[in-house]
Design a protein around this motif. Structure first.
Motif, PDB file in Angstrom:
ATOM      1  N   ASN A 179      25.545  83.372  33.124  1.00 29.43           N
ATOM      2  CA  ASN A 179      26.064  82.429  32.647  1.00 29.43           C
ATOM      3  C   ASN A 179      26.423  81.123  33.366  1.00 29.43           C
ATOM      4  O   ASN A 179      27.356  80.185  33.316  1.00 29.43           O
ATOM      5  CB  ASN A 179      27.499  82.627  32.133  1.00 29.43           C
ATOM      6  CG  ASN A 179      27.861  81.873  30.957  1.00 29.43           C
ATOM      7  OD1 ASN A 179      29.029  81.316  30.818  1.00 29.43           O
ATOM      8  ND2 ASN A 179      27.277  81.546  29.789  1.00 29.43           N
ATOM      9  N   SER A 180      25.779  81.118  34.706  1.00 31.18           N
ATOM     10  CA  SER A 180      26.096  80.204  35.723  1.00 31.18           C
ATOM     11  C   SER A 180      25.465  78.886  35.244  1.00 31.18           C
ATOM     12  O   SER A 180      25.473  77.893  35.943  1.00 31.18           O
ATOM     13  CB  SER A 180      25.942  80.516  37.053  1.00 31.18           C
ATOM     14  OG  SER A 180      24.388  80.851  37.251  1.00 31.18           O
ATOM     15  N   GLY A 181      24.390  78.933  34.297  1.00 33.60           N
ATOM     16  CA  GLY A 181      23.685  77.738  33.919  1.00 33.60           C
ATOM     17  C   GLY A 181      22.378  77.505  34.527  1.00 33.60           C
ATOM     18  O   GLY A 181      21.731  76.519  34.586  1.00 33.60           O
ATOM     19  N   LYS A 182      21.813  78.600  34.974  1.00 32.83           N
ATOM     20  CA  LYS A 182      20.412  78.559  35.622  1.00 32.83           C
ATOM     21  C   LYS A 182      19.290  78.202  34.370  1.00 32.83           C
ATOM     22  O   LYS A 182      18.406  77.139  34.771  1.00 32.83           O
ATOM     23  CB  LYS A 182      19.924  80.054  35.866  1.00 32.83           C
ATOM     24  CG  LYS A 182      20.793  80.829  36.802  1.00 32.83           C
ATOM     25  CD  LYS A 182      20.453  82.248  36.992  1.00 32.83           C
ATOM     26  CE  LYS A 182      20.662  83.108  35.540  1.00 32.83           C
ATOM     27  NZ  LYS A 182      22.123  83.069  35.441  1.00 32.83           N
ATOM     28  N   SER A 183      19.391  78.591  33.187  1.00 36.89           N
ATOM     29  CA  SER A 183      18.622  78.099  32.042  1.00 36.89           C
ATOM     30  C   SER A 183      18.743  76.777  31.843  1.00 36.89           C
ATOM     31  O   SER A 183      17.918  75.774  31.551  1.00 36.89           O
ATOM     32  CB  SER A 183      18.638  78.944  30.716  1.00 36.89           C
ATOM     33  OG  SER A 183      18.470  80.134  31.055  1.00 36.89           O
ATOM     34  N   SER A 184      19.908  76.182  31.850  1.00 37.16           N
ATOM     35  CA  SER A 184      20.421  74.599  31.659  1.00 37.16           C
ATOM     36  C   SER A 184      19.712  74.035  32.767  1.00 37.16           C
ATOM     37  O   SER A 184      19.288  72.687  32.536  1.00 37.16           O
ATOM     38  CB  SER A 184      22.008  74.467  31.675  1.00 37.16           C
ATOM     39  OG  SER A 184      22.448  75.299  30.752  1.00 37.16           O
TER      40      SER A 184
ATOM     41  N   GLY B 199      24.296  86.808  29.673  1.00 39.39           N
ATOM     42  CA  GLY B 199      23.124  87.752  29.285  1.00 39.39           C
ATOM     43  C   GLY B 199      22.180  87.135  28.521  1.00 39.39           C
ATOM     44  O   GLY B 199      21.432  87.957  27.818  1.00 39.39           O
ATOM     45  N   THR B 200      22.173  85.887  28.204  1.00 39.46           N
ATOM     46  CA  THR B 200      21.121  85.188  27.393  1.00 39.46           C
ATOM     47  C   THR B 200      19.800  85.299  27.513  1.00 39.46           C
ATOM     48  O   THR B 200      19.012  85.762  26.941  1.00 39.46           O
ATOM     49  CB  THR B 200      21.469  83.739  27.002  1.00 39.46           C
ATOM     50  OG1 THR B 200      22.829  83.649  26.652  1.00 39.46           O
ATOM     51  CG2 THR B 200      20.408  83.229  26.079  1.00 39.46           C
ATOM     52  N   THR B 201      19.365  85.116  28.997  1.00 41.30           N
ATOM     53  CA  THR B 201      17.983  85.158  29.403  1.00 41.30           C
ATOM     54  C   THR B 201      17.571  86.341  29.846  1.00 41.30           C
ATOM     55  O   THR B 201      18.430  87.252  30.590  1.00 41.30           O
ATOM     56  CB  THR B 201      17.739  84.351  30.681  1.00 41.30           C
ATOM     57  OG1 THR B 201      18.127  82.869  30.168  1.00 41.30           O
ATOM     58  CG2 THR B 201      16.103  84.118  31.225  1.00 41.30           C
TER      59      THR B 201
ATOM     60  N   GLY C 259      20.456  86.519  34.282  1.00 38.61           N
ATOM     61  CA  GLY C 259      21.563  86.418  35.293  1.00 38.61           C
ATOM     62  C   GLY C 259      21.940  87.914  35.632  1.00 38.61           C
ATOM     63  O   GLY C 259      21.742  88.706  34.991  1.00 38.61           O
TER      64      GLY C 259
ATOM     65  N   ASN D 124      27.131  74.885  40.001  1.00 36.46           N
ATOM     66  CA  ASN D 124      26.869  74.098  38.683  1.00 36.46           C
ATOM     67  C   ASN D 124      28.067  73.752  37.922  1.00 36.46           C
ATOM     68  O   ASN D 124      29.207  74.350  38.319  1.00 36.46           O
ATOM     69  CB  ASN D 124      25.836  74.884  37.960  1.00 36.46           C
ATOM     70  CG  ASN D 124      25.528  74.192  36.680  1.00 36.46           C
ATOM     71  OD1 ASN D 124      25.275  72.903  36.745  1.00 36.46           O
ATOM     72  ND2 ASN D 124      25.105  74.813  35.746  1.00 36.46           N
ATOM     73  N   LYS D 125      27.943  73.040  37.124  1.00 38.80           N
ATOM     74  CA  LYS D 125      29.143  72.518  36.173  1.00 38.80           C
ATOM     75  C   LYS D 125      30.250  71.729  37.043  1.00 38.80           C
ATOM     76  O   LYS D 125      31.482  71.877  36.620  1.00 38.80           O
ATOM     77  CB  LYS D 125      29.754  73.915  35.443  1.00 38.80           C
ATOM     78  CG  LYS D 125      28.799  75.028  34.847  1.00 38.80           C
ATOM     79  CD  LYS D 125      29.482  75.973  33.939  1.00 38.80           C
ATOM     80  CE  LYS D 125      28.561  76.964  33.641  1.00 38.80           C
ATOM     81  NZ  LYS D 125      28.792  78.108  32.716  1.00 38.80           N
TER      82      LYS D 125
ATOM     83  N   ASP E  18      30.712  68.877  36.304  1.00 34.79           N
ATOM     84  CA  ASP E  18      31.299  67.922  35.414  1.00 34.79           C
ATOM     85  C   ASP E  18      32.957  68.557  34.838  1.00 34.79           C
ATOM     86  O   ASP E  18      33.506  68.010  34.500  1.00 34.79           O
ATOM     87  CB  ASP E  18      30.452  67.978  34.216  1.00 34.79           C
ATOM     88  CG  ASP E  18      30.033  68.869  33.700  1.00 34.79           C
ATOM     89  OD1 ASP E  18      29.324  69.836  34.220  1.00 34.79           O
ATOM     90  OD2 ASP E  18      30.369  69.214  32.462  1.00 34.79           O
TER      91      ASP E  18
ATOM     92  N   ALA F  76      24.332  70.654  35.458  1.00 35.10           N
ATOM     93  CA  ALA F  76      22.934  70.546  34.572  1.00 35.10           C
ATOM     94  C   ALA F  76      23.151  69.636  33.154  1.00 35.10           C
ATOM     95  O   ALA F  76      22.281  69.327  32.731  1.00 35.10           O
ATOM     96  CB  ALA F  76      22.834  72.201  34.183  1.00 35.10           C
TER      97      ALA F  76
END
Ligand SMILES: Nc1nc2c(ncn2[C@@H]2O[C@H](COP(=O)(O)OP(=O)(O)OP(=O)(O)O)[C@@H](O)[C@H]2O)c(=O)[nH]1
Ligand SMILES: [Mg+2]
Length: 449
Positions: free
Chosen positions: A230-235, A253-255, A277, A334-335, A337, A354
């Motif tokens: 969830n750290s934003g690797k895919s983003s 755990g999406t990817t 992740g 990341n993140k 913002d 990202a």
């Protein structure tokens, strides 16, 4: 046995629509064929070698197929050393097809892949190593690739290898003389030859070490995006690719699998890998994904460790950093913002978002610098896996000779290593036995080359 004689024709430009396309002819009938289909509207190309002449392409007794430019290169002053004709026609696939059909009907054979280069080699116009360099160069897609691969065109490395071969022959002659007349050579001679051999080993090691650079230039530098879930690797993967390639969701755990995509950064090709992740999980599928991701990162040329800047840098990230191989790692908070948590984080950490794209330029610049540093420079470039393999053999031979001589096991034994090195260097330079050279090397080139 393959027929590699006669007059051959092929398109020299890539297939597809374009303003101009070139059809090339080489062989004894090139001029006869040109005369059969080209009606000059001014100077006659067969009387004015190397001049572009305007005219029309037409089949005997038929209408005009196209207006075209023709140029004739008289043997031996041509690409292949034979009579060569090039026709520049309008870039319509139908026109090229029509011209090739006319040439075929006139007796030309369609060229096999690499056959122009092979003929150039047979006529002493091009060495095998130069032909391989040209072949590698035409595949270059980015500026950096082209600049790196063009290094092989100047024959610098070939000259270096030829000089090395001379050295090996010279050493061998000296050692063989030492076996026959030991009193005339003496220890001083041996010390000198060991010095020369060591320097050759150094040179060959340098070339073999630079060999992965060939892969960087041809395929791209492999970069793995790793980090906690969830750290934003895919983003980040999508942001660097500038398209929504990977699935992004708020669920950790999406990817699951490793995703690979090519992108160009700083003039170099980069293969980006998005990975699962990292977290301890009881889900067997996810855990397989984590394992795969870490494996991909362990063989990558570099990594980007992405963590959630809001949460900050912790033991989990520290542990992950320790598991990466020695390749360069960029650490990315990341993140940005959403605000970056103050506190300890490794020096040089990049703050990025990202989502908004903030900080991505600096990160890309850093990746560009790494790739630039990894890319081979000028003459270092070996342009085929075959060359790399041959030089590995030469290195093994020189090392064997060096060890045997250093251990005082006799020059006759050490000569065995030199013979091995000599054969490998000769194979690298000449491509090995002439008999099946076309099949082994040139047939892998593209048609029209
Ligand atoms: N505000 C903000 N949200 C982000 C940023 N990057 C990612 N996210 C969000 O964080 C969540 C996870 O993003 P992913 O890109 O799927 O993260 P991941 O590291 O690939 O996750 P896994 O595949 O599960 O390991 C999504 O809801 C994203 O929209 C960012 O820079 N800013
Ligand atoms: Mg992901």
């Amino acid at each position: 046995m393959r027929d590699l004689s006669g007059t051959i024709a092929a398109e020299a430009t890539p297939p597809g629509r374009g303003s101009v396309r070139i059809v090339r002819l080489s062989g004894p009938q090139a001029v006869v064929l040109l005369k059969s289909l080209f009606v000059p509207q001014g100077p006659l190309p067969w009387e004015r070698p190397r001049c572009l002449c305007l005219g029309a392409v037409r089949a005997p007794g038929e209408g005009i197929l196209d207006r075209a430019l023709a140029v004739y290169f008289r043997s031996p002053d041509s690409l292949t050393g034979e009579d060569v004709v090039e026709l520049q026609v309008h870039g319509a696939p139908g026109v090229v097809r029509g011209v090739l059909d006319l040439l075929g009907a006139g007796g030309a054979r369609m060229a096999l892949p690499g056959e122009f280069s092979y003929r150039a080699f047979l006529n002493g116009k091009l060495s095998v190593m130069e032909a391989e360099a040209v072949n590698a160069l035409v595949d270059a897609e980015t500026e950096g690739q082209a600049a790196g691969l063009a290094g092989g065109l100047h024959g610098g490395i070939e000259g270096e290898l030829r000089a090395m071969l001379e050295e090996v022959l010279d050493l061998r002659a000296g050692w063989e003389a030492g076996i026959d007349f030991p009193e005339d050579v003496g220890d001083m001679g041996l010390a000198g030859s060991l010095e020369r051999l060591r320097s050759m080993v150094g040179q060959l090691e340098g070339l073999v070490r630079a060999a992965p650079a060939l892969r960087y230039l041809r395929e791209g530098w492999r970069l793995a995006l790793v980090g906690p879930v969830n750290s934003g690797k895919s983003s980040l993967f999508n942001a660097l690719l500038k398209r929504e390639r990977a699935l992004v969701t708020p669920h950790p755990g999406t990817t699951r699998d490793v995703l690979e995509e090519s992108v160009q950064i700083g003039g170099y090709p980069l293969i980006l890998m998005d990975t699962a992740g990292v977290r301890a999980t009881s889900d067997p599928v996810e855990s397989l994904g984590v394992e795969r991701g870490l494996k991909a990162a362990s063989v990558a040329d570099g990594a980007v460790l992405v963590f959630d800047g809001r949460k900050g840098w912790g033991d989990e990230e520290e542990g992950l950093l320790g598991r990466l191989n020695g390749a360069p790692v960029a650490i990315v908070a990341n993140k940005a913002d959403l605000g970056i948590q103050a506190g300890h984080m490794p020096a040089g950490t990049f703050s990025v978002s990202a989502v908004t794209g903030a900080g991505l330029e600096r990160l890309s610049e850093r990746l560009g610098v790494w790739m630039e540093a990894a890319a081979p420079k000028g003459r270092e470039v070996l342009s085929s896996d075959r060359q790399v393999e041959a030089l590995r053999g030469a290195l093994a031979g020189c090392l064997a000779a060096l060890r045997t001589a250093e251990e005082g096991r006799g020059e006759d034994l050490a000569c065995g290593g030199l013979v091995e090195a000599q054969r490998a260097l000769e194979a690298c330079i000449t491509g090995g036995s002439v008999e099946d050279l076309y099949d082994r090397i040139f047939s892998r080139f593209c048609i029209g080359k």
